[in-house]
Design a protein around this motif. Sequence first.
Motif, PDB file in Angstrom:
ATOM      1  N   PHE A   1      15.096 105.151 -49.340  1.00 27.14           N
ATOM      2  CA  PHE A   1      15.693 106.233 -50.126  1.00 27.14           C
ATOM      3  C   PHE A   1      14.602 107.254 -50.457  1.00 27.14           C
ATOM      4  N   GLN A   2      14.410 108.221 -49.560  1.00 26.29           N
ATOM      5  CA  GLN A   2      13.313 109.166 -49.691  1.00 26.29           C
ATOM      6  C   GLN A   2      13.768 110.486 -50.323  1.00 26.29           C
ATOM      7  N   LEU A   3      12.987 110.981 -51.279  1.00 28.30           N
ATOM      8  CA  LEU A   3      13.225 112.296 -51.859  1.00 28.30           C
ATOM      9  C   LEU A   3      12.912 113.361 -50.818  1.00 28.30           C
ATOM     10  N   SER A   4      13.826 114.345 -50.654  1.00 29.35           N
ATOM     11  CA  SER A   4      13.615 115.339 -49.605  1.00 29.35           C
ATOM     12  C   SER A   4      14.214 116.672 -50.015  1.00 29.35           C
ATOM     13  N   GLY A   5      13.604 117.732 -49.537  1.00 36.24           N
ATOM     14  CA  GLY A   5      14.189 119.041 -49.745  1.00 36.24           C
ATOM     15  C   GLY A   5      13.175 120.144 -49.946  1.00 36.24           C
ATOM     16  N   PHE A   6      13.486 121.308 -49.372  1.00 37.17           N
ATOM     17  CA  PHE A   6      12.645 122.486 -49.537  1.00 37.17           C
ATOM     18  C   PHE A   6      13.407 123.673 -48.980  1.00 37.17           C
ATOM     19  N   GLY A   7      12.953 124.856 -49.328  1.00 34.57           N
ATOM     20  CA  GLY A   7      13.408 126.074 -48.689  1.00 34.57           C
ATOM     21  C   GLY A   7      14.854 126.430 -48.954  1.00 34.57           C
TER      22      GLY A   7
ATOM     23  N   PRO B   1      19.112 125.872 -48.222  1.00 32.12           N
ATOM     24  CA  PRO B   1      19.959 124.684 -48.085  1.00 32.12           C
ATOM     25  C   PRO B   1      19.994 124.129 -46.670  1.00 32.12           C
ATOM     26  N   GLU B   2      19.962 125.019 -45.656  1.00 31.21           N
ATOM     27  CA  GLU B   2      19.990 124.518 -44.284  1.00 31.21           C
ATOM     28  C   GLU B   2      18.683 123.837 -43.893  1.00 31.21           C
ATOM     29  N   ASP B   3      17.565 124.234 -44.525  1.00 27.16           N
ATOM     30  CA  ASP B   3      16.292 123.540 -44.283  1.00 27.16           C
ATOM     31  C   ASP B   3      16.359 122.111 -44.817  1.00 27.16           C
ATOM     32  N   GLU B   4      16.908 121.978 -46.018  1.00 28.04           N
ATOM     33  CA  GLU B   4      17.035 120.640 -46.603  1.00 28.04           C
ATOM     34  C   GLU B   4      18.011 119.800 -45.804  1.00 28.04           C
ATOM     35  N   ASN B   5      19.097 120.398 -45.361  1.00 27.88           N
ATOM     36  CA  ASN B   5      20.075 119.694 -44.539  1.00 27.88           C
ATOM     37  C   ASN B   5      19.416 119.137 -43.277  1.00 27.88           C
ATOM     38  N   GLU B   6      18.593 119.955 -42.649  1.00 21.87           N
ATOM     39  CA  GLU B   6      17.897 119.524 -41.431  1.00 21.87           C
ATOM     40  C   GLU B   6      16.954 118.364 -41.716  1.00 21.87           C
TER      41      GLU B   6
ATOM     42  N   ILE C   1      18.590 111.627 -50.648  1.00 23.26           N
ATOM     43  CA  ILE C   1      18.351 112.245 -51.952  1.00 23.26           C
ATOM     44  C   ILE C   1      18.203 113.748 -51.752  1.00 23.26           C
ATOM     45  N   MET C   2      19.000 114.513 -52.487  1.00 21.29           N
ATOM     46  CA  MET C   2      18.898 115.964 -52.450  1.00 21.29           C
ATOM     47  C   MET C   2      17.932 116.428 -53.543  1.00 21.29           C
ATOM     48  N   GLU C   3      17.099 117.392 -53.190  1.00 20.39           N
ATOM     49  CA  GLU C   3      16.187 117.972 -54.174  1.00 20.39           C
ATOM     50  C   GLU C   3      16.488 119.460 -54.305  1.00 20.39           C
ATOM     51  N   HIS C   4      16.756 119.903 -55.531  1.00 20.60           N
ATOM     52  CA  HIS C   4      17.009 121.312 -55.804  1.00 20.60           C
ATOM     53  C   HIS C   4      15.694 122.007 -56.183  1.00 20.60           C
ATOM     54  N   ASP C   5      15.586 123.271 -55.827  1.00 17.99           N
ATOM     55  CA  ASP C   5      14.406 124.064 -56.167  1.00 17.99           C
ATOM     56  C   ASP C   5      14.164 124.031 -57.668  1.00 17.99           C
ATOM     57  N   ARG C   6      12.973 123.599 -58.055  1.00 16.66           N
ATOM     58  CA  ARG C   6      12.708 123.380 -59.479  1.00 16.66           C
ATOM     59  C   ARG C   6      12.458 124.689 -60.239  1.00 16.66           C
TER      60      ARG C   6
ATOM     61  N   ARG D   1       8.168 134.520 -57.104  1.00 15.89           N
ATOM     62  CA  ARG D   1       9.062 134.406 -55.954  1.00 15.89           C
ATOM     63  C   ARG D   1       8.445 133.613 -54.807  1.00 15.89           C
ATOM     64  N   GLU D   2       7.122 133.648 -54.684  1.00 16.85           N
ATOM     65  CA  GLU D   2       6.464 132.905 -53.592  1.00 16.85           C
ATOM     66  C   GLU D   2       6.618 131.405 -53.751  1.00 16.85           C
ATOM     67  N   ASP D   3       6.885 130.935 -54.967  1.00 11.55           N
ATOM     68  CA  ASP D   3       7.019 129.497 -55.211  1.00 11.55           C
ATOM     69  C   ASP D   3       8.444 128.989 -54.980  1.00 11.55           C
ATOM     70  N   VAL D   4       9.395 129.898 -54.878  1.00 12.20           N
ATOM     71  CA  VAL D   4      10.797 129.490 -54.748  1.00 12.20           C
ATOM     72  C   VAL D   4      10.998 128.738 -53.429  1.00 12.20           C
ATOM     73  N   GLY D   5      11.594 127.588 -53.516  1.00 16.19           N
ATOM     74  CA  GLY D   5      11.850 126.769 -52.331  1.00 16.19           C
ATOM     75  C   GLY D   5      10.734 125.808 -51.969  1.00 16.19           C
ATOM     76  N   LEU D   6       9.635 125.818 -52.725  1.00 16.99           N
ATOM     77  CA  LEU D   6       8.525 124.913 -52.412  1.00 16.99           C
ATOM     78  C   LEU D   6       8.854 123.462 -52.753  1.00 16.99           C
ATOM     79  N   THR D   7       9.677 123.254 -53.768  1.00  9.70           N
ATOM     80  CA  THR D   7       9.908 121.895 -54.270  1.00  9.70           C
ATOM     81  C   THR D   7      11.372 121.488 -54.194  1.00  9.70           C
ATOM     82  N   GLY D   8      12.126 122.120 -53.321  1.00 11.96           N
ATOM     83  CA  GLY D   8      13.534 121.788 -53.165  1.00 11.96           C
ATOM     84  C   GLY D   8      14.286 123.011 -52.676  1.00 11.96           C
ATOM     85  N   ALA D   9      15.491 122.786 -52.208  1.00  9.55           N
ATOM     86  CA  ALA D   9      16.293 123.891 -51.694  1.00  9.55           C
ATOM     87  C   ALA D   9      16.923 124.675 -52.845  1.00  9.55           C
ATOM     88  N   VAL D  10      17.019 125.987 -52.660  1.00 14.57           N
ATOM     89  CA  VAL D  10      17.619 126.850 -53.678  1.00 14.57           C
ATOM     90  C   VAL D  10      19.130 126.727 -53.577  1.00 14.57           C
TER      91      VAL D  10
END
Length: 539
Positions: free
Chosen positions: A57-63, A65-70, A84-89, A107-116
């Motif tokens: 059960f791995q935490l995953s997600g960035f960028g 929504p389609e990046d996280e989906n991939e 596990i879905m991770e939302h942009d923090r 704005r440069e940090d958006v999507g670094l820690t989960g999908a927006v």
Amino acid sequence: MGTKPVLSSSEIELKAYYTAEDIPEPHRSRVNLPPGEAPYHRGFHSSGYRTKPWRIFQLSGFGKPEDENERIKFLLKNGETGFIMEHDRNTADHCYNVDHPDVVSRREDVGLTGAVMQSVRDIDICLDGLPMDTSFAHAGGAVVQHAPFALAGYWTVAKRRGFDLRKLAGTGQSDFNLTYLGCVTKQQIPTDAGLRFNADIIEFCTENLPRWVPVSVAGYNGADSGLTPDQELGSLFANTVEYLDEIKRRNKIPLEVAAKGCGGVSFRSSIHIFEEAAKMRAARLMWSDLLRERYDITEPKTANLRIHCVTAGSKMTYQQPLNNIVRGTVMALTAVLGGVQSLGVSGYDEALSIPSEHAHQMSVRIQQILQEETNICAVTDPLGGSYYIETLTAQLVEKAWQFFEDIMQEGGYLACLDSGWLHAKAAENQHKEFMAMESGEQNIVGVTFAEDDESPYEVDGFMGTDDAFDVATARLNELRRTRHETGAKAALKNLESVCRSESNIMPAMLAALDAEVTLGEIGDVYREVFGDWNTPIQT
């Protein structure tokens, strides 16, 4: 002059060796009890991993929504057995849209820690083609104030796809430790409002999603903030008591059912092998005793604690990061020896970035090697009967209950967050650990010992994508232009009315997500109705 005593992370003095006489008397009678029987310290089930291996059960997600989906599809293809879905923090933790000034400024940090994910449309993109009806999923919502949005979004997508919510399996989190203790955000609802939200989620799941774990107290986030293993245990159960006492006060659902909903927790597995394995055993024992003694609950399916575990991200180093593969393997083995039900292994590049594809693949492979090649699944509780493990388990239980009682004396878990008492404990431990490293008492390979100045970086950090902010902004504008505005405004107004009442928030939240209300609009309602938490520390 005597030698300096050797201490565990919980400051339990360790002997050079142990005998049967070291096991505390009250614990001796429990040593020979089989796994799967109260008080369950020896394991969740007698057959253990023979019949049900732990969930990968791995935490995953960035960028986007389609990046996280991939990435989720990549992990499932490589052997992950839940997702596990991770939302942009930047947006999720504060309940902001991307056009909020504080988000625009970084704005440069958006999507670094989960999908927006600002609306149900984004969540639908993230879940495209994923097996929602057959997978055990974490829908996001690690943070208390974000959880109703994340859960309602996931469930709304499931309903639109024709899935029966009563058959949907998964877990929420809604953890106080994450943003009230560890990563204090600029704006979040007060703790009493957070307790109301989590109790609402517990009651809603009981009535509508019986296979869903409504909340998960994350001892992990307390431990990675500085709490020692005994403090991680004591604070976790003090938090759980807040939930159960509130459910009991409301008297809307059976307390035993609510306790089962609270009985899926998350711990950190750190680098001290035997203490961390003993901690998992101690947790099951404490949960069984807590339910029996405080609430008169003994039903086996309720009193048998279910544990998700993540290896300690804070123990990963950016110096010589390939060493972290060894650390991840050791910590994963530790969790398995403790008998957890699901496990995530931190990526070897986690000190540099979110995990790359290769790091994520390695985290899955570590678990697969443990399951398929080591024969570790053959015997339940292989450490059981060890003089050392049984003694340490008993000692951890004793120390953890003392910390639990200290919290109760301070007014309870939420009061300890409000006052900063728990923050002070975590900070004190962080300082001790720092000083031990500075003095050379504690060595970290590649950092304070066996340094290599010639090649300090063996891998590049994962860069993710650079268009998350721009795409999210465009999608937010498109949503506002094309949604049924009257319906959205009506749903938002209804949500505000419910927030001001004592009604359960979740039906109104699902209606709001279905009407395409945005995350930021929901956050604005929270701020208007509940105000902001008065943080006890400087941020």
